[in-house]
Scaffold this active site. Structure first.
Site, PDB file in Angstrom:
ATOM      1  N   CYS A 136       0.836  -1.203   0.000  1.00 37.22           N
ATOM      2  CA  CYS A 136       0.000   0.000   0.000  1.00 37.22           C
ATOM      3  C   CYS A 136       0.870   1.252   0.000  1.00 37.22           C
ATOM      4  CB  CYS A 136      -0.925  -0.025   1.214  1.00 37.22           C
ATOM      5  SG  CYS A 136      -1.901   1.472   1.375  1.00 37.22           S
ATOM      6  N   CYS A 139      -0.447   4.115   2.242  1.00 36.10           N
ATOM      7  CA  CYS A 139      -0.280   3.863   3.682  1.00 36.10           C
ATOM      8  C   CYS A 139       1.179   4.067   4.087  1.00 36.10           C
ATOM      9  CB  CYS A 139      -0.654   2.434   4.061  1.00 36.10           C
ATOM     10  SG  CYS A 139      -2.155   1.832   3.338  1.00 36.10           S
ATOM     11  N   ASP A 140       2.128   3.563   3.282  1.00 35.11           N
ATOM     12  CA  ASP A 140       3.514   3.453   3.725  1.00 35.11           C
ATOM     13  C   ASP A 140       4.494   4.354   2.986  1.00 35.11           C
ATOM     14  OD1 ASP A 140       2.694   1.462   5.506  1.00 35.11           O
ATOM     15  OD2 ASP A 140       2.911  -0.099   3.991  1.00 35.11           O
TER      16      ASP A 140
END
Ligand code: NAP
Length: 314
Positions: A136, A139-140
């Site tokens: 992701c 997300c990261d």
């Protein structure tokens, strides 16, 4: 523990397909409950920008999901935030079993559990999940500001997320196993124009290498020549497709060879009254607009199914 209330429809999953089904079921005056175990919106909620949902030239994935949720809630849709562990088909009604032991019953069930990112199954992948390996970018990606990362895959997700990562990282290696991308032409053109993306065609990741601090590189194998090559990278973002979350699909429902549920044009499965929608269902393409369309279709078909059942038993 069995809840003796009989719902008209139980919807499992709160992504675009499930929430749209919820909206339409409520508009059809069906006694409906939607069950979601995690974040509402599914895959879309972790997508940074959405540019192809009609009516929105550009909107954040999370924001779009919030709109779906608010729209569904505006009809007073009942929502349970718990995990479902089984779908149990029946003759008089179908049942849904929750992890806490509760069993809910309904005339119709709409399965909208979506799908999950596939793994590469390469050495070093699982051990380094969260230590440089990610599925992701939104997300990261933040953790890799100013660093070098590798993106693996050649579909829309890989292209879109490589472009996103190119904005925050120093350099992105985009590694694809063939010499042509599967992703859409418009994304390909943007990738070709992005100086921070270096494309490596005809290569697969043989190992993901790490030390005590996490990922520090990858070893590639050229699919044409068989030659190996090492790259220094602190992050590996893997976008090699998607597998349907079919664990809650009961035995007796027909699946295709890749695990997607086979339905008719009403999104009804091979068991009457059990519907499958969105990324769980076999169809030509997986798009948010198509997931929403499935939710609409299944809810309208479920309304007809429930009416017929009630008329028969009256
Ligand atoms: P996808 O379209 O299935 O693409 C997966 C990519 O990973 C393909 O390029 C495939 O290579 C590669 N791949 C698969 N297994 C591999 C392996 N073991 N090693 C190396 N490479 C591997 O998956 P996706 O990109 O996640 O997209 C899923 C669906 O969502 C698609 O229908 C897509 O159009 C849709 N989507 C749409 C948008 C958008 O419209 N904005 C955004 C994201 C996703 P090959 O090409 O050689 O098979």
């Amino acid at each position: 523990m069995s809840n003796n209330e009989l719902y008209d429809v139980i919807i499992v999953g709160g992504g675009p397909a499930g929430l749209t089904a919820g909206m339409y079921a409520m508009r059809a005056a069906l006694k409906t409950v939607l069950i979601e175990r995690g974040i509402f919106g599914g895959q879309v909620a972790i997508t940074k920008e959405v540019e192809n949902y009609p009516g929105f030239i550009e909107i954040g994935g999370f924001e779009l999901c919030e709109k779906f949720l608010q729209h569904a809630k505006s009809y007073d849709l009942e929502i349970i935030e718990k995990e479902v562990v089984a779908t149990e088909p029946g003759v008089a009604y179908h049942s849904i079993r929750l992890a806490d032991g509760t069993v809910l019953h309904a005339h119709a069930v709409i399965l909208a559990a979506g799908g999950t990112a596939k793994k590469l199954n390469t050495p070093g992948e699982l051990e380094n999940f969260g230590k440089g390996v990610s599925y992701c970018a939104t997300c990261d990606g933040f953790f890799f500001r100013g660093k070098t990362v590798a993106v693996v895959g050649g579909g829309d997700t890989a292209l879109e997320d490589a472009l996103y990562l190119a904005k925050i990282t120093k350099k992105v290696y985009l590694i694809h196993r063939r010499d042509a991308f599967r992703g859409s032409r418009i994304l390909q053109q943007r990738v070709f124009a992005e100086p921070r993306i270096e494309i490596i065609y005809n290569a697969v990741v043989a190992t993901i290498n790490s030390d005590a601090g996490g990922v520090n590189g990858i070893s590639l194998k050229d699919t044409q020549t068989g030659e190996s090559r090492d790259l220094d990278t602190e992050g590996v973002f893997i976008f090699v497709g998607f597998a349907p979350n079919n664990q809650l699909v009961p035995a007796g429902v027909k699946l295709n060879t890749t695990g997607y549920v086979i339905t008719d044009e009403k999104c009804e499965t091979s068991i009457a009254g059990i519907f499958a929608v969105g990324d769980l269902r076999q169809k030509y393409a997986n798009q948010i607009v198509l997931a929403a369309a499935d939710g609409c279709t299944a809810a309208l078909a479920a309304a007809h199914y429930v009416e017929t059942r009630k008329a028969v038993s009256a």
